[in-house]
Enzyme design. Structure first.
Site, mmCIF file in Angstrom:
data_model
loop_
_atom_site.group_PDB
_atom_site.id
_atom_site.type_symbol
_atom_site.label_atom_id
_atom_site.label_comp_id
_atom_site.label_asym_id
_atom_site.label_seq_id
_atom_site.Cartn_x
_atom_site.Cartn_y
_atom_site.Cartn_z
ATOM 1 N N GLY A 7 47.331 2.086 26.759
ATOM 2 C CA GLY A 7 48.734 1.703 26.685
ATOM 3 C C GLY A 7 48.987 0.343 27.302
ATOM 4 N N GLY A 10 48.257 0.457 31.199
ATOM 5 C CA GLY A 10 46.872 0.874 31.400
ATOM 6 C C GLY A 10 45.845 -0.129 30.934
ATOM 7 N N ALA A 81 51.877 9.382 29.903
ATOM 8 C CA ALA A 81 53.159 10.088 29.983
ATOM 9 C C ALA A 81 54.011 9.746 28.772
ATOM 10 C CB ALA A 81 53.913 9.694 31.257
ATOM 11 N N GLU A 82 54.929 10.647 28.466
ATOM 12 C CA GLU A 82 56.027 10.326 27.558
ATOM 13 C C GLU A 82 57.084 9.601 28.386
ATOM 14 O OE1 GLU A 82 55.900 10.713 24.403
ATOM 15 O OE2 GLU A 82 54.096 11.961 24.279
ATOM 16 N N TYR A 185 63.236 12.846 31.777
ATOM 17 C CA TYR A 185 62.130 11.950 32.112
ATOM 18 C C TYR A 185 62.026 11.749 33.623
ATOM 19 C CZ TYR A 185 59.587 7.588 32.807
ATOM 20 O OH TYR A 185 58.715 6.634 33.260
ATOM 21 N N LYS A 189 58.958 12.785 36.256
ATOM 22 C CA LYS A 189 58.297 11.807 37.122
ATOM 23 C C LYS A 189 58.351 12.253 38.590
ATOM 24 C CE LYS A 189 56.347 9.236 34.533
ATOM 25 N NZ LYS A 189 54.944 8.844 34.681
ATOM 26 N N ARG A 253 69.083 -3.889 35.708
ATOM 27 C CA ARG A 253 67.755 -3.336 35.958
ATOM 28 C C ARG A 253 66.922 -4.366 36.707
ATOM 29 N NH1 ARG A 253 70.425 0.276 34.472
ATOM 30 N NH2 ARG A 253 70.021 1.840 32.866
#
Length: 374
Positions: A7, A10, A81-82, A185, A189, A253
């Site tokens: 991903g 990753g 993970a989703e 989500y 987590k 954010r």
């Protein structure tokens, strides 16, 4: 061994570890939502690591795949993970199975099977903080609950003091802040992080939790309409489609560049000071969505309609930015990438890619039918 190692995050970590002389194994299911439907031929993330790592195509929901991947490993970076906040609110079973169930299988094997694992790093998220940390003039530090539909319906998107219901002042979220996620989500987590830190401690395995902020940069999926505001907006702009800014555009954010995320994660792998700790990883700077949109438009030099619509998604938070003093103090981490520099690099990379199909409207329709998009 890196789960989700093909991903966005990753693969970047894997390549940096290889450059440092590590032998890396990757367990990844090459999810079509991230990699497309012919990933071995078309996914640049997968192709960046293949022949450089030991690659295992498999799922964290499979005990057999875990057993295969854990052989001869001394450390695990668990990223698989989703990840879509909005999507998690209606694909609940999937998010629980992958995020919590996959982590449970790993920990069960570490508890009951022979292995050589000495450290586990778990990718947590800023989503576990829910609406984050605020200050009320009357009641001091407070942690607001999720915003109410009746307020947002009339255009009041601000967070309120849970005691007096007055507007409150945003503060950076520190690691000792209240954990109260507002999405499925975020709940998964929180569970992943707690499971890893609790079980690994009982096994005398070092564990580190990383609460990543909004990660972006070259290589992130441009075709996934469920997560990543920068990639979603970029795909809209490149397709000439209107940008719909939710709420009033003032929501913020903490955008952290992929190079900084990879660097921080490797510090946690290599430094004993990180053991049995959790860390925010971000820049400590809040950037609002209108600024994001205008910055992207500037670097793409493309004009598309921009609408601040007042639409909103249930489960979304209003603001969040990280207090990163702990990771600075413990591990010597300093973010190297400003938002402006990062966006310039990101948009240059996007311009070099084939423009992906824009599936954003489809994702919004899914949320509308579930009553989660207003």
């Amino acid at each position: 061994m890196i789960t989700g190692g093909a991903g966005f995050i990753g693969s970047n970590i894997a390549l940096k570890l290889i450059d440092k002389g590590y032998k890396v194994t990757v367990l990844d299911n090459l999810s079509p939502q991230i990699h497309g439907y012919n990933p071995k031929n078309t996914s640049p993330l997968y192709r960046s690591i293949i022949n450089k790592v030991k690659f295992i195509e498999g799922s964290v929901t499979s005990k057999e795949d875990w057993v295969n991947a854990l052989e001869n490993q001394d450390a695990i970076i668990h990223l698989a993970a989703e990840t879509g906040t909005g999507q998690s609110m209606y694909e609940i079973q999937k998010y629980i199975d992958v995020n919590i169930g996959g982590t449970a299988i790993m920990l069960d094997l570490l508890t009951n099977n022979t292995h050589q694992v000495k450290k586990v790093i778990i990718a947590s998220s800023r989503a576990i903080y829910g609406e984050g940390k605020y200050k009320c003039e009357e009641h001091g530090i407070v942690y607001p609950t999720e915003r109410e539909d009746k307020d947002m319906e009339i255009g009041d998107f601000s967070c309120k003091c849970p005691v007096c219901k007055k507007n409150i002042e945003l503060l950076p979220t520190s690691e000792d802040s209240k954990i109260h996620p507002t999405s499925v989500y975020g709940i998964t987590k929180q569970n992943q992080e707690q499971l890893v830190l609790t079980v690994c401690k009982s096994l005398n395995i070092a564990a580190v939790g990383y609460r990543y902020q909004n990660v972006y940069g070259p290589g992130q999926s441009l075709s996934n309409p469920y997560t990543g505001i920068l990639s979603i907006f970029s795909t809209r702009i490149k397709n000439g489609n209107e940008i719909n800014i939710f709420e009033d555009g003032k929501e913020t954010r903490d955008f952290v560049f992929i190079e900084d995320i990879a660097h921080a994660t490797i510090l946690g792998l290599e430094k004993d000071e990180a053991n049995d700790n959790v860390y925010n990883v971000g820049t400590g700077i809040a950037t609002d969505v209108v600024t994001v949109t205008n910055t992207l438009a500037k670097y793409y030099d493309l004009k598309v309609p921009i609408q601040i619509s007042g639409n909103y998604r249930l489960g979304d938070i209003r603001h969040n930015f990280a207090d990163i003093s702990k990771i600075k103090s413990d591990l010597g981490f300093e973010p190297q990438w400003s938002f402006e520099k990062g966006i310039e690099t990101f948009t240059k990379w996007v311009n070099e890619q084939e423009t992906p199909e824009d599936k954003y409207d489809q994702s919004i329709e899914e949320m509308k039918t579930k009553g989660l998009y207003k």
